[in-house]
Design a protein around this motif. Sequence first.
Motif, PDB file in Angstrom:
ATOM      1  N   UNK A  19     -56.432 -18.642  -7.276  1.00  4.84           N
ATOM      2  CA  UNK A  19     -56.699 -19.659  -6.256  1.00  4.84           C
ATOM      3  C   UNK A  19     -57.651 -19.138  -5.186  1.00  4.84           C
ATOM      4  N   UNK A  20     -58.709 -18.431  -5.595  1.00  5.42           N
ATOM      5  CA  UNK A  20     -59.573 -17.800  -4.603  1.00  5.42           C
ATOM      6  C   UNK A  20     -60.263 -18.812  -3.714  1.00  5.42           C
ATOM      7  N   UNK A  21     -60.673 -19.932  -4.256  1.00  7.57           N
ATOM      8  CA  UNK A  21     -61.397 -20.929  -3.463  1.00  7.57           C
ATOM      9  C   UNK A  21     -60.593 -21.325  -2.233  1.00  7.57           C
ATOM     10  N   UNK A  22     -59.347 -21.678  -2.435  1.00  9.86           N
ATOM     11  CA  UNK A  22     -58.524 -22.099  -1.299  1.00  9.86           C
ATOM     12  C   UNK A  22     -58.105 -20.913  -0.439  1.00  9.86           C
ATOM     13  N   UNK A  23     -57.888 -19.777  -1.080  1.00  7.67           N
ATOM     14  CA  UNK A  23     -57.399 -18.617  -0.329  1.00  7.67           C
ATOM     15  C   UNK A  23     -58.456 -18.093   0.640  1.00  7.67           C
ATOM     16  N   UNK A  24     -59.716 -18.016   0.205  1.00  7.11           N
ATOM     17  CA  UNK A  24     -60.755 -17.520   1.106  1.00  7.11           C
ATOM     18  C   UNK A  24     -61.008 -18.526   2.219  1.00  7.11           C
ATOM     19  N   UNK A  25     -60.875 -19.806   1.901  1.00  3.04           N
ATOM     20  CA  UNK A  25     -61.013 -20.817   2.944  1.00  3.04           C
ATOM     21  C   UNK A  25     -59.936 -20.680   4.008  1.00  3.04           C
ATOM     22  N   UNK A  26     -58.710 -20.471   3.553  1.00  2.00           N
ATOM     23  CA  UNK A  26     -57.617 -20.292   4.529  1.00  2.00           C
ATOM     24  C   UNK A  26     -57.834 -19.027   5.355  1.00  2.00           C
ATOM     25  N   UNK A  42     -64.664  -9.696   9.834  1.00  2.00           N
ATOM     26  CA  UNK A  42     -65.739  -9.864   8.863  1.00  2.00           C
ATOM     27  C   UNK A  42     -65.614  -8.850   7.726  1.00  2.00           C
ATOM     28  N   UNK A  43     -65.158  -7.638   8.049  1.00  2.00           N
ATOM     29  CA  UNK A  43     -64.960  -6.647   6.998  1.00  2.00           C
ATOM     30  C   UNK A  43     -63.834  -7.039   6.055  1.00  2.00           C
ATOM     31  N   UNK A  44     -62.769  -7.609   6.587  1.00  3.94           N
ATOM     32  CA  UNK A  44     -61.672  -8.053   5.724  1.00  3.94           C
ATOM     33  C   UNK A  44     -62.117  -9.192   4.809  1.00  3.94           C
ATOM     34  N   UNK A  45     -62.945 -10.078   5.345  1.00  2.44           N
ATOM     35  CA  UNK A  45     -63.475 -11.167   4.520  1.00  2.44           C
ATOM     36  C   UNK A  45     -64.368 -10.606   3.418  1.00  2.44           C
ATOM     37  N   UNK A  46     -65.230  -9.651   3.782  1.00 10.16           N
ATOM     38  CA  UNK A  46     -66.087  -9.013   2.776  1.00 10.16           C
ATOM     39  C   UNK A  46     -65.246  -8.329   1.706  1.00 10.16           C
ATOM     40  N   UNK A  47     -64.160  -7.671   2.114  1.00 13.35           N
ATOM     41  CA  UNK A  47     -63.277  -7.012   1.148  1.00 13.35           C
ATOM     42  C   UNK A  47     -62.689  -8.026   0.166  1.00 13.35           C
ATOM     43  N   UNK A  48     -62.309  -9.203   0.663  1.00 17.18           N
ATOM     44  CA  UNK A  48     -61.747 -10.229  -0.222  1.00 17.18           C
ATOM     45  C   UNK A  48     -62.778 -10.682  -1.244  1.00 17.18           C
ATOM     46  N   UNK A  49     -64.013 -10.902  -0.780  1.00 14.71           N
ATOM     47  CA  UNK A  49     -65.069 -11.290  -1.716  1.00 14.71           C
ATOM     48  C   UNK A  49     -65.322 -10.193  -2.747  1.00 14.71           C
TER      49      UNK A  49
END
Length: 560
Positions: A19-26, A42-49
């Motif tokens: 469910x990455x689409x919804x998870x990254x949005x949340x 921003x680093x945590x978001x980059x890590x998720x990607x």
Amino acid sequence: MRIERHQVDEAKVEKAREDFVNRIGRQVHSYSRAGLMATMEWQLIADSFLDYLGALSTSRPDLHFPEAKAVLKDATEAACGAVSFAAYYPHDGFGVFLDYPNFGMSYHREDGLERDPFHRVGPREWLDAFCLAIISDRVSPHGEAFCWARQLMPDDRVTPALELVDGFVAHFFEEAGLPASASASASADEPQPGLRALRALTDQDREAFDAALLALLREGPHGTRPAGLLPLVPIALAALAHRTHGWAPAVETDYLPHALVTGFETPGPRVDGLGRGRRPDAVARLAAGPVDLERPVLDPPFSPESEARFERRTLEAVTPKEGEPLDARELSGALRYQSWLLAARASQSADATDAVLAHVRLGSQLGAAAFRAALAEPGTEAEASIDGRVLRFPACRDRDFGPAFWQTALCYALITNSSEDLEPLLLAGPAIAAEDRSPFAAYRTALHDHLRGADPLPATERALKEAERTRDQNAFLPPPVVLLSQLVEGDETSFNLALLDALEAHRDHHSVADRADEPGAALSLDVLALACHAHRSRGWSVQVRSPYLPPRLLGAPASA
């Protein structure tokens, strides 16, 4: 030589994909609601990607597909966002935008505030972001931020990571007039493999580069997270070697995904205005006969209840109420409902059904009626034929009849081949109701000029430049400018090549995140309209067979 990748935790791979689409949005919206998004967020978001990208590589190691390209782009922008925050805030403004979750944040100069040392980036974070910028060809727009962020790092302890940071700064920026650091590490007696690789690139010493890259790859494994499957420093160096000298990696390994090394490059000479690579195989196949382009299987975008509601509201817009005149402003909503219904019906069939033909005819009539009302003198009425009935609408030039609405209405008129419906659109033009300040403005002007017999070349050139400027903004799909330019130039062969490109771009755009659920996934009205127009007005043979180009619509006779 081949190097196999190390094993990562399968549970972490599944978690990264789930469910990455919804998870990254949340995730991004949660951070934005919690206050100012700084380096850590921003680093945590980059890590998720990056974890998601690594997880994708377990099934497609080359990463040559649209989802991976979109994820890499936003991993880069998030990581560079962290560097920009460290470099600029609070003394300068900047912005970060992520296409995948359609999220952005702007930062403004804050007088009186001082930089918070907590928001600096360390050498490892700097390296990750810079390597992503190399892989994504984004060093130039973010170069100043990287240099300032390096200047703000403490120099009290030299580490291998900091040495490599200074090596990259020296390699890229010492002759660029940007604030670079003074690096002594490049002259070390026994430089680390990353520095040896940079020196080999400068010296064009391929043998030394290959040895250094091999040494870097052998330094693994790189952890149990999926992101560890994508060692950024070796990938970035391999990308530099490929893009600077045309060197392919001497080692065969999934640690170096082909798409990331080559920049998602398609082999073949670049021959069009947007710098896209022409595939020799596509040129040969088109020369030999029609090329088939499949469309992914699509789920119905709406429920039966929603479709029934769209039908009802369309009927209400063109049904006079007792004692009340029709309202032309309702036509914009009615055309939108027909577009949604067209998408729903077209997604379930490779050719146009009778229902699809009916939606297209009605859409053409609704758009023409709106612009007849917009052209009418105040205090008068405009007459329009809709679904076999002659209706009258009081003059109305509503802002809803703006450039985007005009473009949609024009597509319907071209697809139906109705000169009666096309006439008011050409008389009105795209900006009759509102100024066009969008990136589509030049394209609409060029299309209008071409259809009304004016010189379309100046607007076409502007449209090509605008498309080049915005081609990396994946949040929206740009208009088929190259396709229009080939139509304007009268080049049938290049038109068919551009048609294949445009349809592939449409398919790829709707292959990312949850865009397959969007109503526009089934058809590109703009591309379909130009194909229909070229086939009928020029007599050109359309050499692409696809559900995106329903044969019954391409071959429809003039309806007026």
